[in-house]
Design a protein around this motif. Structure first.
Motif, PDB file in Angstrom:
ATOM      1  N   PRO A  23      11.703  -8.580  -5.231  1.00 22.92           N
ATOM      2  CA  PRO A  23      11.371  -9.767  -4.433  1.00 22.92           C
ATOM      3  C   PRO A  23      12.242  -9.929  -3.184  1.00 22.92           C
ATOM      4  O   PRO A  23      13.394  -9.520  -3.166  1.00 22.92           O
ATOM      5  CB  PRO A  23      11.622 -10.930  -5.393  1.00 22.92           C
ATOM      6  CG  PRO A  23      12.609 -10.411  -6.372  1.00 22.92           C
ATOM      7  CD  PRO A  23      12.255  -8.962  -6.551  1.00 22.92           C
ATOM      8  N   ASP A  24      11.646 -10.538  -2.171  1.00 20.78           N
ATOM      9  CA  ASP A  24      12.373 -10.922  -0.966  1.00 20.78           C
ATOM     10  C   ASP A  24      12.389 -12.460  -0.928  1.00 20.78           C
ATOM     11  O   ASP A  24      11.802 -13.111  -1.797  1.00 20.78           O
ATOM     12  CB  ASP A  24      11.719 -10.293   0.269  1.00 20.78           C
ATOM     13  CG  ASP A  24      10.247 -10.629   0.384  1.00 20.78           C
ATOM     14  OD1 ASP A  24       9.790 -11.606  -0.257  1.00 20.78           O
ATOM     15  OD2 ASP A  24       9.531  -9.926   1.111  1.00 20.78           O
ATOM     16  N   PRO A  25      13.041 -13.044   0.070  1.00 20.77           N
ATOM     17  CA  PRO A  25      13.106 -14.520   0.085  1.00 20.77           C
ATOM     18  C   PRO A  25      11.737 -15.200   0.110  1.00 20.77           C
ATOM     19  O   PRO A  25      11.571 -16.276  -0.478  1.00 20.77           O
ATOM     20  CB  PRO A  25      13.905 -14.811   1.362  1.00 20.77           C
ATOM     21  CG  PRO A  25      14.813 -13.625   1.494  1.00 20.77           C
ATOM     22  CD  PRO A  25      13.961 -12.449   1.059  1.00 20.77           C
ATOM     23  N   ASP A  26      10.746 -14.589   0.768  1.00 20.62           N
ATOM     24  CA  ASP A  26       9.424 -15.229   0.778  1.00 20.62           C
ATOM     25  C   ASP A  26       8.751 -15.179  -0.589  1.00 20.62           C
ATOM     26  O   ASP A  26       8.093 -16.139  -0.998  1.00 20.62           O
ATOM     27  CB  ASP A  26       8.508 -14.586   1.835  1.00 20.62           C
ATOM     28  CG  ASP A  26       7.177 -15.307   1.952  1.00 20.62           C
ATOM     29  OD1 ASP A  26       7.168 -16.561   1.850  1.00 20.62           O
ATOM     30  OD2 ASP A  26       6.145 -14.639   2.138  1.00 20.62           O
ATOM     31  N   ALA A  27       8.915 -14.067  -1.289  1.00 21.40           N
ATOM     32  CA  ALA A  27       8.330 -13.972  -2.628  1.00 21.40           C
ATOM     33  C   ALA A  27       8.907 -15.066  -3.526  1.00 21.40           C
ATOM     34  O   ALA A  27       8.174 -15.816  -4.188  1.00 21.40           O
ATOM     35  CB  ALA A  27       8.602 -12.592  -3.233  1.00 21.40           C
ATOM     36  N   LEU A  28      10.232 -15.187  -3.515  1.00 21.93           N
ATOM     37  CA  LEU A  28      10.893 -16.179  -4.371  1.00 21.93           C
ATOM     38  C   LEU A  28      10.714 -17.598  -3.842  1.00 21.93           C
ATOM     39  O   LEU A  28      10.547 -18.542  -4.617  1.00 21.93           O
ATOM     40  CB  LEU A  28      12.381 -15.858  -4.491  1.00 21.93           C
ATOM     41  CG  LEU A  28      12.696 -14.543  -5.213  1.00 21.93           C
ATOM     42  CD1 LEU A  28      14.168 -14.198  -5.075  1.00 21.93           C
ATOM     43  CD2 LEU A  28      12.305 -14.618  -6.687  1.00 21.93           C
ATOM     44  N   CYS A  79       1.799 -15.091  -5.962  1.00 20.55           N
ATOM     45  CA  CYS A  79       2.176 -15.354  -4.567  1.00 20.55           C
ATOM     46  C   CYS A  79       2.669 -14.090  -3.864  1.00 20.55           C
ATOM     47  O   CYS A  79       3.405 -13.300  -4.462  1.00 20.55           O
ATOM     48  CB  CYS A  79       3.316 -16.376  -4.519  1.00 20.55           C
ATOM     49  SG  CYS A  79       2.824 -18.028  -4.990  1.00 20.55           S
ATOM     50  N   ASP A  80       2.280 -13.915  -2.595  1.00 23.72           N
ATOM     51  CA  ASP A  80       2.904 -12.935  -1.700  1.00 23.72           C
ATOM     52  C   ASP A  80       2.724 -11.475  -2.137  1.00 23.72           C
ATOM     53  O   ASP A  80       3.543 -10.632  -1.804  1.00 23.72           O
ATOM     54  CB  ASP A  80       4.407 -13.261  -1.570  1.00 23.72           C
ATOM     55  CG  ASP A  80       5.047 -12.656  -0.327  1.00 23.72           C
ATOM     56  OD1 ASP A  80       4.405 -12.666   0.737  1.00 23.72           O
ATOM     57  OD2 ASP A  80       6.195 -12.168  -0.423  1.00 23.72           O
ATOM     58  N   THR A  81       1.666 -11.169  -2.867  1.00 21.30           N
ATOM     59  CA  THR A  81       1.508  -9.818  -3.418  1.00 21.30           C
ATOM     60  C   THR A  81       0.126  -9.270  -3.083  1.00 21.30           C
ATOM     61  O   THR A  81      -0.889  -9.756  -3.595  1.00 21.30           O
ATOM     62  CB  THR A  81       1.694  -9.836  -4.950  1.00 21.30           C
ATOM     63  OG1 THR A  81       2.870 -10.582  -5.266  1.00 21.30           O
ATOM     64  CG2 THR A  81       1.815  -8.422  -5.498  1.00 21.30           C
ATOM     65  N   ILE A 101      -2.519 -15.954  -3.766  1.00 21.25           N
ATOM     66  CA  ILE A 101      -2.177 -16.623  -2.506  1.00 21.25           C
ATOM     67  C   ILE A 101      -1.288 -15.662  -1.726  1.00 21.25           C
ATOM     68  O   ILE A 101      -0.194 -15.316  -2.183  1.00 21.25           O
ATOM     69  CB  ILE A 101      -1.429 -17.962  -2.741  1.00 21.25           C
ATOM     70  CG1 ILE A 101      -2.289 -18.909  -3.589  1.00 21.25           C
ATOM     71  CG2 ILE A 101      -1.063 -18.608  -1.404  1.00 21.25           C
ATOM     72  CD1 ILE A 101      -1.621 -20.251  -3.893  1.00 21.25           C
ATOM     73  N   ASP A 102      -1.767 -15.219  -0.565  1.00 25.37           N
ATOM     74  CA  ASP A 102      -1.018 -14.164   0.127  1.00 25.37           C
ATOM     75  C   ASP A 102      -1.306 -14.121   1.624  1.00 25.37           C
ATOM     76  O   ASP A 102      -2.351 -14.576   2.078  1.00 25.37           O
ATOM     77  CB  ASP A 102      -1.357 -12.804  -0.493  1.00 25.37           C
ATOM     78  CG  ASP A 102      -0.475 -11.695   0.034  1.00 25.37           C
ATOM     79  OD1 ASP A 102       0.686 -11.964   0.382  1.00 25.37           O
ATOM     80  OD2 ASP A 102      -0.948 -10.538   0.098  1.00 25.37           O
ATOM     81  N   HIS A 103      -0.375 -13.537   2.368  1.00 23.86           N
ATOM     82  CA  HIS A 103      -0.543 -13.402   3.824  1.00 23.86           C
ATOM     83  C   HIS A 103      -0.543 -11.948   4.286  1.00 23.86           C
ATOM     84  O   HIS A 103      -0.540 -11.687   5.484  1.00 23.86           O
ATOM     85  CB  HIS A 103       0.546 -14.197   4.563  1.00 23.86           C
ATOM     86  CG  HIS A 103       1.919 -13.613   4.444  1.00 23.86           C
ATOM     87  ND1 HIS A 103       2.704 -13.304   5.531  1.00 23.86           N
ATOM     88  CD2 HIS A 103       2.662 -13.277   3.355  1.00 23.86           C
ATOM     89  CE1 HIS A 103       3.863 -12.820   5.117  1.00 23.86           C
ATOM     90  NE2 HIS A 103       3.867 -12.795   3.806  1.00 23.86           N
ATOM     91  N   SER A 122       4.149 -16.382   6.489  1.00 25.86           N
ATOM     92  CA  SER A 122       4.744 -16.141   5.175  1.00 25.86           C
ATOM     93  C   SER A 122       3.883 -16.848   4.135  1.00 25.86           C
ATOM     94  O   SER A 122       3.107 -17.751   4.474  1.00 25.86           O
ATOM     95  CB  SER A 122       6.153 -16.734   5.136  1.00 25.86           C
ATOM     96  OG  SER A 122       6.113 -18.088   5.581  1.00 25.86           O
ATOM     97  N   THR A 123       4.037 -16.438   2.896  1.00 24.51           N
ATOM     98  CA  THR A 123       3.337 -17.162   1.837  1.00 24.51           C
ATOM     99  C   THR A 123       3.947 -18.552   1.681  1.00 24.51           C
ATOM    100  O   THR A 123       3.256 -19.512   1.338  1.00 24.51           O
ATOM    101  CB  THR A 123       3.382 -16.379   0.513  1.00 24.51           C
ATOM    102  OG1 THR A 123       2.848 -15.066   0.751  1.00 24.51           O
ATOM    103  CG2 THR A 123       2.547 -17.051  -0.557  1.00 24.51           C
TER     104      THR A 123
END
Ligand SMILES: [Mn+2]
Length: 312
Positions: A23-28, A79-81, A101-103, A122-123
């Motif tokens: 994970p990166d900060p956006d994932a978390l 999220c974010d995946t 939910i993703d970008h 970002s998500t």
């Protein structure tokens, strides 16, 4: 789409939120921020976040322990995946209903419902948008939700520098900073570097190659990482270290791991996500990841990157 997602959240008493591996900060931030948003408005619901613990980012949020049986009656939100293989904790498949939910550019259409917005920075920014549905219902954003969502936006925009930063991004950042949390503390923790990583950064700066095409490249072997006492994952944090070099268009870090070589691609010019897609990867136009299995193959990646840069 946001209203449908809000209705689904309303329907379920148990909700499990996933995000991508490594994970990166956006994932978390999006994962933890969404949990806070839901818990803040529906305190009786059980909301869990799952995935492997990441030591370097545990200051953001800690994961929950969830038994297998809980999944069957739960709403699952990822999220974010972008693709299923990257979802952390494969028990997402066992859920009752699945929402994505993703970008990232859509590479794998999954979920009973998918909300994909490539124009979002970002998500975490998307979760801010989703919060509007909660707000219509009388919700208030908590300080903790704001801290997490802000961290996600800051992470994916490189502190509002990357071209994915839009008017909407600043709009939401402006809303989030009205809440109580320490931005200096957040920045300190997000960007602090260990001494070994700082030394490795020195090595990278002294040894990367700038090619005539405008492509930059550095090779980090297992031995080199060992010499500096840095893991491949930690080395990911210095991928932008020579991004400000005059004349550079795009660059690649080849980082050797146990059984593969990770290809970390970044760009300020040509889109590099299609290239990543040809080598077992993908991502955003200006930031992508891939992997190859031999040093021989890295030459092909570099040749492709040279071509992209030369034609840009
Ligand atoms: Mn993201």
């Amino acid at each position: 789409m946001k209203d449908i997602i809000f209705e689904k959240i309303k329907q379920y008493d148990s909700i499990i939120i996933h995000r991508h591996v490594r994970p990166d900060p956006d994932a978390l931030g999006s994962q933890g921020g969404l949990k806070e948003v839901i818990k803040g408005h529906f305190p009786d619901k059980k909301v869990y976040i799952v995935g492997e613990r990441d030591d370097s980012l545990s200051f953001l949020v800690e994961m929950d322990e969830v038994g297998d049986a809980v999944f069957q009656r739960s709403l699952i939100i990822v999220c974010d995946t972008a693709n299923r293989e990257r979802i952390d904790d494969e028990r997402y498949e066992k859920g009752d209903f699945l929402i994505k939910i993703d970008h990232h550019p859509e590479v794998d259409e999954y979920g009973d419902i998918a909300w994909v917005d490539e124009t979002a920075s970002s998500t975490s920014e998307m979760i801010c948008e989703l919060f509007l549905e909660f707000e219509k219902d009388g919700a208030e954003l908590s300080d903790e939700a704001a801290r997490l969502l802000y961290a996600g936006i800051v992470g994916d925009t490189g502190r509002f520098r990357f071209p994915n930063t839009t008017e909407q991004t600043f709009h939401w950042a402006g809303k989030l900073i009205r809440k109580e949390f320490s931005r200096p503390e957040l920045y300190d923790k997000l960007y602090e570097k260990s001494l070994p990583l700082t030394r490795l950064e020195g090595y990278v700066l002294s040894n990367f190659e700038l090619r005539p095409s405008g492509a930059g490249v550095i090779y980090l072997t297992k031995d080199k990482l060992k010499e500096f006492g840095v893991t491949s994952k930690e080395a990911a944090n210095i991928v932008n270290t020579f991004s400000t070099l005059k004349g550079i268009k795009a660059w690649v870090f080849f980082v050797e791991e146990e059984d593969l070589i990770r290809v970390r691609l970044r760009s300020k010019g040509p889109e590099i996500h299609h290239l990543a897609g040809r080598y077992n990867g993908g991502g955003h136009p200006m930031a992508s990841g891939a992997h190859v299995l031999s040093w021989e193959e890295t030459k092909e990646v570099l040749r492709d990157l040279d071509e992209l840069c030369a034609n840009f």
